[in-house]
Design a protein around this motif. Structure first.
Motif, PDB file in Angstrom:
ATOM      1  N   GLY A 222       0.821  -1.199   0.000  1.00  0.00           N
ATOM      2  CA  GLY A 222       0.000   0.000   0.000  1.00  0.00           C
ATOM      3  C   GLY A 222       0.854   1.247   0.000  1.00  0.00           C
ATOM      4  N   THR A 223       0.238   2.369   0.337  1.00  0.00           N
ATOM      5  CA  THR A 223       0.940   3.646   0.445  1.00  0.00           C
ATOM      6  C   THR A 223       0.466   4.343   1.707  1.00  0.00           C
ATOM      7  OG1 THR A 223      -0.748   4.639  -0.994  1.00  0.00           O
ATOM      8  CG2 THR A 223       1.344   4.018  -2.021  1.00  0.00           C
ATOM      9  N   ASP A 224       1.316   5.182   2.249  1.00  0.00           N
ATOM     10  CA  ASP A 224       0.981   5.885   3.484  1.00  0.00           C
ATOM     11  C   ASP A 224       0.656   7.354   3.197  1.00  0.00           C
ATOM     12  OD1 ASP A 224       1.414   3.551   5.080  1.00  0.00           O
ATOM     13  OD2 ASP A 224       3.562   3.839   4.775  1.00  0.00           O
ATOM     14  N   HIS A 225       0.258   8.071   4.221  1.00  0.00           N
ATOM     15  CA  HIS A 225      -0.192   9.446   4.055  1.00  0.00           C
ATOM     16  C   HIS A 225       0.907  10.314   3.453  1.00  0.00           C
ATOM     17  CE1 HIS A 225      -3.167   8.744   7.631  1.00  0.00           C
ATOM     18  NE2 HIS A 225      -3.375   7.933   6.610  1.00  0.00           N
ATOM     19  N   GLY A 226       0.544  11.119   2.463  1.00  0.00           N
ATOM     20  CA  GLY A 226       1.496  11.987   1.798  1.00  0.00           C
ATOM     21  C   GLY A 226       1.043  13.428   1.811  1.00  0.00           C
ATOM     22  N   THR A 227       1.447  14.183   0.816  1.00  0.00           N
ATOM     23  CA  THR A 227       1.074  15.596   0.733  1.00  0.00           C
ATOM     24  C   THR A 227       0.466  15.906  -0.631  1.00  0.00           C
ATOM     25  OG1 THR A 227       3.422  16.043   0.323  1.00  0.00           O
ATOM     26  CG2 THR A 227       2.595  16.529   2.506  1.00  0.00           C
ATOM     27  N   GLY A 228       1.279  16.021  -1.680  1.00  0.00           N
ATOM     28  CA  GLY A 228       0.757  16.389  -2.990  1.00  0.00           C
ATOM     29  C   GLY A 228      -0.235  15.371  -3.519  1.00  0.00           C
TER      30      GLY A 228
END
Length: 379
Positions: A295-301
């Motif tokens: 999966g992926t974790d919290h980011g910004t853009g």
């Protein structure tokens, strides 16, 4: 300017990237019969999964087996996820404009603070007790706002001319209680998925149509807004976009729902579609690299989608920052190069006919340095 950005500019040409120009509004009288629907995908949609930069070799290296294998190529750099077939058709019809590397001014990684910032329209969480969309409704002389949501969302608070609707929940289930419980369950990825499934199953659609999911919500909003005397401003929300583990099947299902939802909105708006803008937004993006659980974790853009008959689409908007190690935010996230408020201000001015001075004072206070996004609208 690095080689990736030079390549992007060369591939698209100057007109392909949206630029920020102040005072680029049209006359308010041209906008009296327009419609605007805001769709908020709660949980942080992975924009690199919806709109993978397939031609960027760094993308494949970062994502590995989690890269989208066979995107629908819409230009020389980007493609749409294969689940977005009807959305890709809108792009070919020049009615879809994806905007890359855009996010609210909040740059940390809390779902609730980021959503609060996006909805309240200020530069910080809890910066206002009402929402920018509600303040838009209030600033218009006699228009109404409508949300397909169990509880009035923050985004539409601030006007007495707003209302919300949701299919009846089973007896004894209080939607306010569900809203209060959601942050508690969201702290755990597994519990949050179970909570979402349970609340969605509880919200049954009319007479055997199954769970009331995003396509049905968008259709209801479009039909209500396109009716004679219907509200010009609408809001739809959807949960389940937090993809910490095994995101490929999760997002394949969710993106298919979004694809059906955009098609349902186009059908529901009917003859009003040429005067309609639908904006799909999320509170932040995800990490550029896949994590150890697929999966992926919290980011910004993140990213946004503009779609509708009033949208000058068929191209990519925004300023792509690249995915190289030195280009990422804090070495891990796509860097945000545009403030979502610039998009919202552009829609409010060019499509809804609000004066820029009204926006600066009443709708987006303390945003004078954020120029409205221009060049995105037909005409």
């Amino acid at each position: 300017m690095d080689s990736q950005r030079r390549g992007l500019l060369a591939a698209f040409g100057a007109s392909a990237l949206l630029t920020l120009f102040p005072n680029a509004s049209r006359a308010a009288g041209d906008d009296a019969d327009t419609r605007f629907l805001l769709v908020l995908l709660r949980g942080g949609l992975d924009g690199l999964h919806l709109l993978p930069p397939y031609a960027d070799p760094v993308y494949a290296a970062l994502r590995g087996a989690g890269a989208v294998a066979d995107p629908i190529r819409i230009d020389a750099m980007f493609g749409l996820h294969p689940a977005m077939q009807q959305t890709a058709a809108m792009y070919r019809d020049k009615q879809l404009l994806p905007i890359v590397a855009i996010a609210p001014p909040y740059r940390a990684r809390s779902h609730f603070d980021a959503q609060d910032c996006l909805e309240n329209g200020t530069a910080r969480p809890n910066g206002a007790r009402d929402g920018w969309l509600g303040r838009c409704v209030q600033a218009l002389p006699s228009e109404a706002g409508f949300a397909v949501a169990a509880v009035m969302p923050l985004a539409l608070r601030g006007s007495e001319r707003t209302s919300n609707w949701w299919p009846p929940l089973p007896k004894g289930v209080d939607p306010l209680l569900l809203q209060q419980l959601q942050p508690l369950y969201a702290a755990d990825a597994r519990l949050s998925e179970t909570f979402e499934q349970s609340t969605r199953a509880a919200a049954l659609a009319r007479e055997g149509k199954g769970a009331f999911a995003l396509p049905e919500a968008m259709r209801v909003a479009a039909e209500r807004m396109s009716a004679a005397g219907g509200p010009r401003i609408g809001f739809v929300e959807d949960t389940g976009w937090d993809s910490h583990r095994n995101q490929a099947p999760q997002l394949a299902r969710k993106l298919a729902e979004l694809d059906r939802g955009l098609a349902a909105a186009r059908e529901g708006f009917g003859s009003a579609w040429p005067r309609t803008v639908v904006a799909v937004v999320t509170e932040f993006g995800r990490t550029a690299a896949i994590n150890g659980t697929g999966g992926t974790d919290h980011g910004t853009g993140g990213m946004a989608l503009l779609c509708g008959g009033a949208v000058r689409g068929g191209r990519i908007g925004g300023d792509w920052p690249g995915l190289g190690p030195a280009q990422l935010n804090e070495g891990r996230d796509l860097r945000a190069t545009s403030d979502l408020r610039s998009l919202f201000k552009g829609i409010a001015i060019e499509h809804l006919g609000l004066a820029e001075g009204v926006l600066e004072k009443r709708v987006f206070p303390d945003s004078r340095g954020i120029s409205p996004l221009a060049g995105w609208r037909v005409g």
